[in-house]
Scaffold this motif. Structure first.
Motif, mmCIF file in Angstrom:
data_model
loop_
_atom_site.group_PDB
_atom_site.id
_atom_site.type_symbol
_atom_site.label_atom_id
_atom_site.label_comp_id
_atom_site.label_asym_id
_atom_site.label_seq_id
_atom_site.Cartn_x
_atom_site.Cartn_y
_atom_site.Cartn_z
ATOM 1 N N ALA A 10 -34.763 102.743 -73.083
ATOM 2 C CA ALA A 10 -34.377 103.853 -72.220
ATOM 3 C C ALA A 10 -33.563 104.856 -73.021
ATOM 4 O O ALA A 10 -32.870 104.496 -73.979
ATOM 5 C CB ALA A 10 -33.581 103.353 -71.018
ATOM 6 N N LEU A 11 -33.647 106.116 -72.594
ATOM 7 C CA LEU A 11 -33.031 107.219 -73.324
ATOM 8 C C LEU A 11 -32.593 108.270 -72.313
ATOM 9 O O LEU A 11 -33.390 108.664 -71.448
ATOM 10 C CB LEU A 11 -34.096 107.794 -74.258
ATOM 11 C CG LEU A 11 -33.791 108.873 -75.257
ATOM 12 C CD1 LEU A 11 -32.671 108.468 -76.172
ATOM 13 C CD2 LEU A 11 -35.058 109.154 -76.056
ATOM 14 N N SER A 12 -31.349 108.730 -72.430
ATOM 15 C CA SER A 12 -30.850 109.751 -71.513
ATOM 16 C C SER A 12 -30.323 110.920 -72.333
ATOM 17 O O SER A 12 -29.477 110.728 -73.210
ATOM 18 C CB SER A 12 -29.742 109.160 -70.641
ATOM 19 O OG SER A 12 -29.257 110.139 -69.746
ATOM 20 N N ILE A 13 -30.825 112.127 -72.082
ATOM 21 C CA ILE A 13 -30.422 113.295 -72.854
ATOM 22 C C ILE A 13 -30.216 114.491 -71.926
ATOM 23 O O ILE A 13 -30.646 114.484 -70.782
ATOM 24 C CB ILE A 13 -31.474 113.661 -73.915
ATOM 25 C CG1 ILE A 13 -32.853 113.869 -73.265
ATOM 26 C CG2 ILE A 13 -31.544 112.615 -75.009
ATOM 27 C CD1 ILE A 13 -33.919 114.377 -74.221
ATOM 28 N N GLN A 14 -29.585 115.514 -72.456
ATOM 29 C CA GLN A 14 -29.402 116.764 -71.718
ATOM 30 C C GLN A 14 -30.600 117.674 -71.977
ATOM 31 O O GLN A 14 -31.212 117.626 -73.054
ATOM 32 C CB GLN A 14 -28.125 117.480 -72.158
ATOM 33 C CG GLN A 14 -26.829 116.783 -71.817
ATOM 34 C CD GLN A 14 -26.578 116.728 -70.316
ATOM 35 O OE1 GLN A 14 -26.152 115.715 -69.794
ATOM 36 N NE2 GLN A 14 -26.850 117.825 -69.633
ATOM 37 N N GLU A 15 -30.893 118.492 -70.991
ATOM 38 C CA GLU A 15 -31.963 119.476 -71.142
ATOM 39 C C GLU A 15 -31.693 120.317 -72.398
ATOM 40 O O GLU A 15 -30.555 120.722 -72.667
ATOM 41 C CB GLU A 15 -31.997 120.378 -69.900
ATOM 42 C CG GLU A 15 -33.345 120.998 -69.623
ATOM 43 C CD GLU A 15 -33.450 121.552 -68.218
ATOM 44 O OE1 GLU A 15 -32.407 121.881 -67.627
ATOM 45 O OE2 GLU A 15 -34.569 121.641 -67.712
ATOM 46 N N GLY A 16 -32.750 120.559 -73.168
ATOM 47 C CA GLY A 16 -32.611 121.347 -74.383
ATOM 48 C C GLY A 16 -32.461 120.494 -75.639
ATOM 49 O O GLY A 16 -32.728 120.970 -76.747
ATOM 50 N N GLU A 17 -32.041 119.245 -75.461
ATOM 51 C CA GLU A 17 -31.908 118.351 -76.618
ATOM 52 C C GLU A 17 -33.275 117.787 -76.992
ATOM 53 O O GLU A 17 -34.239 117.866 -76.230
ATOM 54 C CB GLU A 17 -30.943 117.214 -76.299
ATOM 55 C CG GLU A 17 -29.508 117.660 -76.130
ATOM 56 C CD GLU A 17 -28.567 116.503 -75.815
ATOM 57 O OE1 GLU A 17 -27.358 116.689 -75.998
ATOM 58 O OE2 GLU A 17 -29.042 115.442 -75.385
ATOM 59 N N ASN A 18 -33.340 117.190 -78.181
ATOM 60 C CA ASN A 18 -34.571 116.514 -78.624
ATOM 61 C C ASN A 18 -34.520 115.047 -78.244
ATOM 62 O O ASN A 18 -33.438 114.445 -78.197
ATOM 63 C CB ASN A 18 -34.720 116.639 -80.140
ATOM 64 C CG ASN A 18 -34.918 118.074 -80.589
ATOM 65 O OD1 ASN A 18 -35.229 118.949 -79.785
ATOM 66 N ND2 ASN A 18 -34.717 118.303 -81.864
#
Lengths: 111, 114
Positions: A10-18
């Motif tokens: 699982a991976l959680s990131i902010q919009e705009g990140e890669n």
């Protein structure tokens, strides 16, 4: 069978990140495919990379393949909320074999 | 509109009952597949068919049966022998089968036990 194993789970990131996810497999392949699955839906094919290719691009997607390490990576650049989904790799061996899927990487893109 | 149609979207099975999931494609593909997906898991292959009137077992065929009488149709029967049938079932098709073949998926059928 030739099951790929995705990492991380699982991976959680902010919009705009890669977002980068990896796939490892066990034996020689002819090609490797990546698919996306939105929650509760069927899978959608993203990209196919052949064993003699090292890198392939499709829009914001970049796939690499390292046959010496038996691994592949999928990079999603400038992520959007709509990229929230599970991503599966599917190594594809010799003729007559069936395509098999790993457990997937669940990606959450936060707005 | 070309594609793969699975029906029904939701299905409930009673104890001891056989149920049949429908999968129809109008893509003129030779190969068709059935997968099972458990919550938070990957796909496991149940059965696949690369030509009409022929099919092979996948990794988890026990408790399931299929037929391929027509190119466009590949129904899956979940028999009473399948003791834990609750899952999301996905049907797919491809032009001719691996290697190098892209699979096209239906929207899935969610099967639950009453």
């Amino acid at each position: 069978s030739q099951q790929g194993e995705e990492d991380p789970q699982a991976l959680s990131i902010q919009e705009g990140e890669n977002a980068t996810m990896n796939c490892s497999y066990k034996t020689s392949i002819n090609n490797l495919q990546w698919y996306r699955q939105n929650s509760g839906r069927g899978l959608v094919h993203l990209i196919l990379i052949r064993s003699n290719e090292r890198e392939k691009h499709s829009g914001r997607l970049r796939v690499t393949l390292d046959t010496s390490k038996k691994s592949s990576s999928l990079l999603i650049t400038a992520s959007r909320a709509a990229d929230t989904a599970s991503y599966f790799c599917a190594p594809d061996k010799a003729a007559g074999n069936k395509l098999t899927f790993g457990g997937g990487t669940r990606v959450l893109v936060k707005p | 509109d070309g594609g793969i149609t699975q029906s029904p979207k939701y299905l409930f099975r009673k104890e001891g009952q056989n149920v049949t999931l429908s999968c129809e494609q109008n893509l003129n593909h030779d190969a068709m597949y059935w997968y099972r997906q458990d919550p938070g898991q990957g796909l496991r292959l149940i059965y696949y068919s690369q030509i009409v009137n022929d099919f092979q077992k996948g990794d988890i065929a026990e408790g399931y049966s299929v037929s391929r009488e027509k190119k466009e149709s590949f129904p899956l029967t979940v028999t009473s022998a399948q003791k834990n049938p609750t899952a999301f079932y996905l049907c797919a098709s491809s032009i001719k089968g691996p290697p190098g073949d892209i699979q096209y998926f239906g929207a899935g059928t969610r099967l639950s036990v009453l």
